[in-house]
Write an enzyme that holds these catalytic residues in place. Structure first.
Site, short mmCIF file in Angstrom:
data_model
loop_
_atom_site.label_atom_id
_atom_site.label_comp_id
_atom_site.label_asym_id
_atom_site.label_seq_id
_atom_site.Cartn_x
_atom_site.Cartn_y
_atom_site.Cartn_z
CE LYS A 113 -4.04 -2.21 0.68
NZ LYS A 113 -3.73 -3.63 0.82
C1 PLP Z 1 -4.45 -4.79 0.47
C2 PLP Z 1 -3.67 -6.02 0.41
C3 PLP Z 1 -3.96 -7.03 -0.54
C4 PLP Z 1 -5.14 -6.93 -1.47
O1 PLP Z 1 -4.96 -5.92 -2.45
P1 PLP Z 1 -6.23 -5.37 -3.25
O2 PLP Z 1 -5.70 -4.25 -4.06
O3 PLP Z 1 -7.21 -4.90 -2.20
O4 PLP Z 1 -6.78 -6.48 -4.04
C5 PLP Z 1 -3.13 -8.13 -0.59
N1 PLP Z 1 -2.10 -8.27 0.26
C6 PLP Z 1 -1.79 -7.33 1.18
C7 PLP Z 1 -0.64 -7.56 2.10
C8 PLP Z 1 -2.56 -6.18 1.29
O5 PLP Z 1 -2.25 -5.25 2.20
#
Ligand code: PLP
Length: 497
Positions: A113
């Site tokens: 993120k």
């Molecule tokens: C948010 C997240 C995901 C999922 O990603 P999306 O874009 O919501 O599909 C997968 N793995 C981790 C570690 C995350 O923080």
């Protein structure tokens, strides 16, 4: 480049407007009018740039209302070794023959993120200036664990903004919870909800589109925006690393320009894999996009049957950032796949809201299976994969990445496809230390969180990221827990309205 709304194709706004608004007034998501195309030579040239310039190049195709100087202001500030532990920003680890781990977790909060949330505050404040918006921007976030912390870090003490994060009380890992409760900064707030991620997200979406709340904020010189992947400014930075990774593999001689690759993405809200879809349609040669879910496998069923049905048991898993039954960004994919049919999108997503279920047309079903392959795995399989990879390659991966590896193994077994493959590695194993340590050593450990982290460090021979190690000594600042029905009142209270 202009942006339409998935629920009203006549809406046409600049990227600065799309980013500041977050979500369109009638509840639709902003989508670029068309997907810009890159030539093979342009993709190759990306390999010779540093990461921040790669990003600036991609953004120049989408944020056409930003000047070059504005784009570079954003990218130079976000993608530097001030914020990331590695020079390359998005590190590629060679796992086994033809399989590459795209490690997206070397940022300040140790999850992918950060790739978007380190830059979103710059996008947002630059956009606000461009459209002469003199309101204070209030960021509301619903998080399944990682977005919340990454958004808090990105927005802390950013002038002209404040941020409030909601997370599911029992739906995040201990490390994630600690990261959020100890958050520093004068403009931040954190609150737990008695419910799951979908409850948090539904509450936030409802507050965003509540006209009474909006006018109350307006009177106080404030406006809402979103740091969730419903905001285009969250999604566009994620396109960059897929183009970057492809160009890098070409540069390193791992593939030749034009060779196809597969991309595997552990998926929750469908943001990260949608970014891979954009990268593909911009020109990155992709064979299959592989959508990996945990036991909350609503997307696996959807891609395989064309029926989206959230009426099912919700499970709390060892990959909590994917414990999601409503994947918001699917709306963008379906809007593109239906050639901008806002009427049908409204119908389907109306049904999702009222009945929890919709079924797409045969035409869309076949488009879905052309582009995607989907699978899922449970917690036992997740841990078994962590154990196996560690044993075979001395590589320690987190639970979300392990879901992707397991689903990719299943894909290979079923399809016999040996196309070279990039696996999106989305978090540091230290964020999910209980499950990772259990997987590595077999059997639960009852030592405290930080002893687990230290033990993983011994086993993996990877240093503990300082951002996580430092948490140990930080005081907890936020302990509010509320019912989901109280979310709106809570927001107003915190904002002093
Ligand atoms: C948010 C997240 C995901 C999922 O990603 P999306 O874009 O919501 O599909 C997968 N793995 C981790 C570690 C995350 O923080």
């Amino acid at each position: 480049m202009f942006y339409n709304s998935t629920r009203n194709s006549r809406v046409k706004v600049s990227s600065a407007e799309a980013i500041t608004q977050g979500i369109s007034a009638e509840g639709g998501l902003f989508v670029p009018e068309e997907i810009p195309k890159l030539t093979p030579d342009e993709i190759k040239a990306v390999g010779d740039m540093k990461y921040s310039d790669r990003a600036a190049f991609v953004f120049s195709k989408y944020l056409t209302d930003f000047s070059d100087a504005e784009i570079h202001y954003c990218t130079d500030n976000a993608y530097s070794t001030k914020n990331f532990e590695t020079e390359s920003i998005a590190e590629i680890a060679h796992l086994f023959d033809g399989t590459y781990m795209l490690e997206l977790w070397h940022g300040p909060t140790c999850a992918f993120k950060d790739m978007a949330l380190q830059i979103l505050p710059y996008f947002l404040t630059t956009s606000a200036k461009k459209i002469n918006l003199d309101k204070k921007i209030v960021i509301l976030v619903a998080t399944s664990g990682d977005t919340g912390k990454a958004a808090l870090e990105g927005f802390r003490d950013v002038e002209g903004t404040s941020i409030l994060v909601f997370y599911p009380e029992d739906g995040v890992s201990p490390m994630q919870k600690r990261q959020m409760k100890t958050q520093e900064g004068g403009n931040v707030g954190v609150c737990a909800i008695k419910g799951n991620f979908d409850d948090c997200q539904n509450g936030v979406k409802a507050i965003f589109t509540d006209n009474d709340v909006k006018s109350l904020l307006d009177e106080k010189g404030m406006m809402f925006s979103s740091a969730n992947s419903i905001n285009w400014g969250r999604l566009v930075p994620q396109i960059v690393y897929y183009i970057s990774a492809y160009a890098e593999l070409v540069k390193d001689g791992e593939i030749s320009l034009g060779d196809k690759i597969n991309i595997v993405v552990p998926t929750g809200n469908f943001g990260n894999i949608l970014a891979a879809y954009y990268a593909k349609h911009m020109g990155v040669p992709v064979n299959k996009l592989i959508c990996a879910s945990n036991i909350n496998n609503v997307l696996t069923d959807f891609i395989n049957t064309g029926i989206y049905d959230r009426n099912r048991q919700f499970y709390a898993t060892v990959s909590p950032s994917m414990d999601i039954l409503i994947s918001s960004n699917l709306e963008r994919l379906l809007y593109i796949m239906t050639n901008k049919n806002d009427t049908i999108i409204k119908e389907w997503f109306g049904k999702l809201a009222s009945e929890g279920r919709y079924e797409v047309s045969d035409d869309i079903k076949s488009k879905l299976s052309d582009e995607f392959w989907a699978g899922f795995c449970d917690d036992e399989q997740t841990k078994a994969v962590i154990h196996e990879i560690y044993g075979k390659y001395s590589y320690t991966c987190d639970t979300h990445t392990a879901v992707a590896v397991k689903v990719y193994n299943d894909y290979k077994a079923v399809s016999g496809d040996d196309t070279k493959t990039i696996i999106a590695s989305t978090a540091s194993p230290y964020k999910f230390s209980a499950a990772v340590l259990e997987a590595l050593e077999g059997g639960k450990s009852d030592v405290d969180e930080y002893s687990k982290v230290d033990r993983i460090s011994e086993l993996s021979k990877m240093p503990v990221p300082s951002a996580l190690a430092d948490l140990k000594n930080k005081p907890e600042r936020f302990s509010d827990v509320i019912d989901k029905s109280e979310q709106k009142a809570y927001v107003l209270k915190i904002l002093g309205i």
